[in-house]
Write an enzyme that holds these catalytic residues in place. Sequence first.
Site, PDB file in Angstrom:
ATOM      1  N   ASP A   1       1.030  -1.386  -0.158  1.00 20.54           N
ATOM      2  CA  ASP A   1       0.027  -0.169   0.100  1.00 20.54           C
ATOM      3  C   ASP A   1       0.868   1.238  -0.048  1.00 20.54           C
ATOM      4  O   ASP A   1       1.538   1.506   0.994  1.00 20.54           O
ATOM      5  CB  ASP A   1      -0.873  -0.119   1.271  1.00 20.54           C
ATOM      6  CG  ASP A   1      -2.066  -1.024   0.981  1.00 20.54           C
ATOM      7  OD1 ASP A   1      -1.872  -2.166   0.193  1.00 20.54           O
ATOM      8  OD2 ASP A   1      -2.998  -1.024   2.024  1.00 20.54           O
TER       9      ASP A   1
ATOM     10  N   LYS B   1      -9.980   0.349  -1.941  1.00 19.44           N
ATOM     11  CA  LYS B   1      -9.670  -0.251  -0.731  1.00 19.44           C
ATOM     12  C   LYS B   1     -10.218   1.162   0.277  1.00 19.44           C
ATOM     13  O   LYS B   1      -9.587   2.098  -0.025  1.00 19.44           O
ATOM     14  CB  LYS B   1      -8.449  -0.451  -0.383  1.00 19.44           C
ATOM     15  CG  LYS B   1      -8.092  -0.857   1.331  1.00 19.44           C
ATOM     16  CD  LYS B   1      -6.613  -1.518   1.168  1.00 19.44           C
ATOM     17  CE  LYS B   1      -6.667  -1.714   2.819  1.00 19.44           C
ATOM     18  NZ  LYS B   1      -5.208  -2.181   3.171  1.00 19.44           N
TER      19      LYS B   1
ATOM     20  N   LYS C   1      -6.651   3.280  -2.745  1.00 16.59           N
ATOM     21  CA  LYS C   1      -6.903   3.415  -1.231  1.00 16.59           C
ATOM     22  C   LYS C   1      -7.164   4.787  -0.710  1.00 16.59           C
ATOM     23  O   LYS C   1      -6.631   5.682  -0.864  1.00 16.59           O
ATOM     24  CB  LYS C   1      -5.858   2.660  -0.640  1.00 16.59           C
ATOM     25  CG  LYS C   1      -6.158   2.498   0.793  1.00 16.59           C
ATOM     26  CD  LYS C   1      -5.102   1.592   1.628  1.00 16.59           C
ATOM     27  CE  LYS C   1      -5.130   1.797   3.252  1.00 16.59           C
ATOM     28  NZ  LYS C   1      -3.954   1.175   3.779  1.00 16.59           N
TER      29      LYS C   1
END
Length: 233
Positions: free
Chosen positions: A93, A188, A159
């Site tokens: 991430d 996400k 995300k």
Amino acid sequence: MISPQELASKIDLTLLKPNARREDIRKVCENAVKYGFYAVCVNPCHVKFVSELLKDTGVKVCTVIGFPLGANTVETKVFEARQAVENGADEIDVVANIGAIKDGDFKYVENEIRKIVAEVKKLKPNTIVKVIIETAYLTDEEKVKVCKALIKAGADFVKTSTGFAERGATIEDVKLLKEAGEGKLKVKAAGGIRTLEFAVKLLKAGADRLGASRGVEIVEEATKESSSNSDMQ
């Protein structure tokens, strides 16, 4: 209502506190296996340890790159991402350069993420790259434009948040990012996900994955609700 098992399979159980100890990390891994969470997300220094703990369990290893500010140089992020994959990470991430987004320099963001994607997929082709854009700091127009840049760069997910800004995921942001992703970019949602109700709303809004440090409490809440509904039938 989503089953507890299906819910857990959509959550990255997260522990990114700077004071997390090995026993805390071990407990998170044990819970991930026990409840069937999709992944465990930890800081890079814990990746090798987590990879060993989760070996052959089916639970993925996730870590964060350029966390939490995203202000590292491109070269630093590339190195950090490569090392994370070498140490056993299945997913990374990456915090995008938020300042570059605010400057409207989407080419910089695209270039940065493209280099990271190329590096990690060269090592492990099935590595999943999620890019944190910290929606709390962006306008809707910036969110849409950065999604276009991420698609061009080959990212797998966008995300919403690090969990370190003044707010995390929102229903509105998830819907916007889902649409902006054009089916090429998964979403996400992370930051501030503390209840079953909110988790379910985010999934219904289009989130493909959730990042939650309170994943155990959320799944246990779902289990109680499922059990209560069964008793009433």
